[in-house]
Design an enzyme around this catalytic site. Structure first.
Site, PDB file in Angstrom:
ATOM      1  N   ARG A 263       0.840  -1.201   0.000  1.00 54.96           N
ATOM      2  CA  ARG A 263       0.000   0.000   0.000  1.00 54.96           C
ATOM      3  C   ARG A 263       0.876   1.253   0.000  1.00 54.96           C
ATOM      4  NH1 ARG A 263      -5.260  -1.251   3.841  1.00 54.96           N
ATOM      5  NH2 ARG A 263      -5.364  -3.472   3.400  1.00 54.96           N
ATOM      6  N   GLU A 350      -6.231   0.023  14.869  1.00 46.05           N
ATOM      7  CA  GLU A 350      -6.871  -1.036  14.072  1.00 46.05           C
ATOM      8  C   GLU A 350      -5.889  -2.131  13.669  1.00 46.05           C
ATOM      9  OE1 GLU A 350      -8.229  -1.815   9.569  1.00 46.05           O
ATOM     10  OE2 GLU A 350      -8.505   0.236  10.268  1.00 46.05           O
ATOM     11  N   SER A 353     -10.165  -5.886  10.176  1.00 48.74           N
ATOM     12  CA  SER A 353     -11.301  -5.179   9.595  1.00 48.74           C
ATOM     13  C   SER A 353     -12.304  -6.170   9.008  1.00 48.74           C
ATOM     14  CB  SER A 353     -10.809  -4.224   8.500  1.00 48.74           C
ATOM     15  OG  SER A 353     -11.874  -3.463   7.981  1.00 48.74           O
TER      16      SER A 353
END
Length: 433
Positions: A263, A350, A353
């Protein structure tokens, strides 16, 4: 992409959905008008094809009865049809492309109990679990711990690749592999099928998986190729079922995939500091289910339970946050994040997910279920992280750090590390005289 038939029959449901998400309600009317125009052109084309077939039959009949004049007139009429039909087909194609483009902008209908809110600040805490550790000594960050223990090198990776990359060494590299092997064993016992997917996908797969504009901004594209490096195994596993028709008796299909993920991590957070929390490259294991529409909420809870069980086995404190309407992705009906406690920042971050995408992903790729009787139906797709090793390693380093700078290894991982119980600085052996 949403079901156009359901959209036509229930436009008010989509109007209400857009209102909850804070989106333009006028888009619903725009799409209805485009749909009406496309259907009108399609009907005109179908009518013209029927007329062509009818004229062809009349020509044959006239020739058989030797009505030469009638046959000539019909032939002249038939010659005019192909040009008209080509023009109509071109108009219909253009109208359909416009319809499809705007249809993709309409969000999936959300589950009715999704909390209403404008941004992630209004997401709702649904659960907290695990004991938050207390420390009687100054805490070190995961970067300080890793560098002091000589188990990571962030400076060398910055020289080689720039920020957002890392070298793992010694026990931390082994811990990374221990987390992978532990999770694989865990998911196999849950009767999920293990997949090692390709690390690149075509654009059509990426477009089906999520909002492509957001996807394109954060994902690496292969130059001069219709290929993108995957940000998660979810995309590749979804693409694996492209165009497949699955007999109902084989459902659900439960997969989990391990892969490297890539990413850009552009935007508000950015890559502006060294460490393992936000990186360009990382290891992740993803859970993925294809199922009958009536079963998707049952499997949503199953995926959540799996991830919670992993967190509990690791002994990490966590909470579950549900995304509000304004923060929920357009392709999701409901979503929750599992966040781990980070003592160094005194907050949660986080690590997993969970999403129920209902039929939005599978519809785009033509993935259907085939019952013994009745019509085929579009499958529902669900996904949830099982393990993102870099972030879990951050949590382990920070939560299990000791006063002497060592780090305890969670008991469940010790067998994957040759029985080692701690990551600690190796004491140099004294040379004999």
């Amino acid at each position: 992409m949403i079901d156009i038939k359901n959209f036509r029959e229930n436009p008010n449901a989509y109007r209400d959905n857009n209102k909850k998400k804070g989106r333009d309600v006028k888009l619903i009317d725009v799409v209805l008008e485009l749909d009406e125009k496309w259907r009108k052109l399609k009907k005109e084309g179908d009518d013209l094809r029927r007329e062509r077939n009818k004229i062809s039959e009349e020509i044959n009949k006239a020739k058989k009865t030797r009505e030469e004049k009638t046959a000539r007139e019909l032939i002249m009429k038939a010659k005019e049809i192909p040009a008209k039909l080509r023009e109509l087909e071109e108009e219909e194609k253009t109208a359909y492309e416009k319809l499809k483009k705007e249809l993709k902008k309409i969000p999936t209908l959300m589950e009715k109990n999704v909390p209403v809110g404008k941004s992630d600040k209004e997401n709702v805490v649904r659960k907290k679990a695990g004991k938050i550790p207390k420390f009687n000594f100054p805490l070190k960050t995961h970067v300080e711990l890793a560098e002091n223990l000589d188990v990571a090198d962030f400076d060398a990776s910055a020289e080689v690749d720039g920020n957002g990359f890392y070298y793992l060494k010694k026990e931390l590299a082994l811990l990374n592999q221990a987390l992978i092997h532990f999770t694989i064993d865990f998911m196999v016992k849950k009767d999920f099928v293990y997949i090692e997917p390709p690390l690149m996908v075509h654009r059509k797969i990426a477009e089906a998986a999520e909002d492509f504009a957001a996807f394109e901004a954060k994902i690496y594209k292969v130059q001069d190729e219709d290929l993108y490096l995957i940000p998660t195994a979810e995309h590749a596993i979804l693409g694996m079922m492209l165009g497949k028709s699955v007999p109902e008796g084989k459902l659900p299909l439960k997969f989990f995939g391990y892969s490297m993920c890539f990413r850009k991590e552009v935007g508000a957070h950015g890559i502006n500091e060294k460490g393992l929390w936000r990186t360009h490259q990382f290891n992740k294991i993803e859970q993925f289910i294809f199922c009958k529409p009536n079963d998707s909420w049952k499997y949503y809870n199953e995926l959540k339970k799996n991830s919670e069980e992993i967190m509990k086995k690791l002994g990490l404190p966590y909470r579950i946050i549900e995304s509000c309407t304004g923060d929920l992705g357009d392709w999701k009906a409901k979503g929750e994040d599992i966040e781990v406690w980070r003592p160094t920042i005194k907050d949660y971050g986080e690590v997993m997910s969970l999403s129920n995408c209902v039929d939005s992903q599978a519809r785009e790729l033509g993935i259907v279920g085939v019952p013994r009787k009745g019509e085929r139906y579009v499958l529902h797709t669900l996904n949830n992280t099982a393990m993102a090793t870099s972030r879990i390693m951050v949590a382990i380093l920070e939560n299990f750090q000791q006063k002497d700078g060592s780090v305890k290894i969670p008991k469940v991982l010790q067998k994957y590390m040759g029985g080692k119980k701690k990551i600690e600085v190796k004491k140099e052996k004294k040379k004999g005289k």
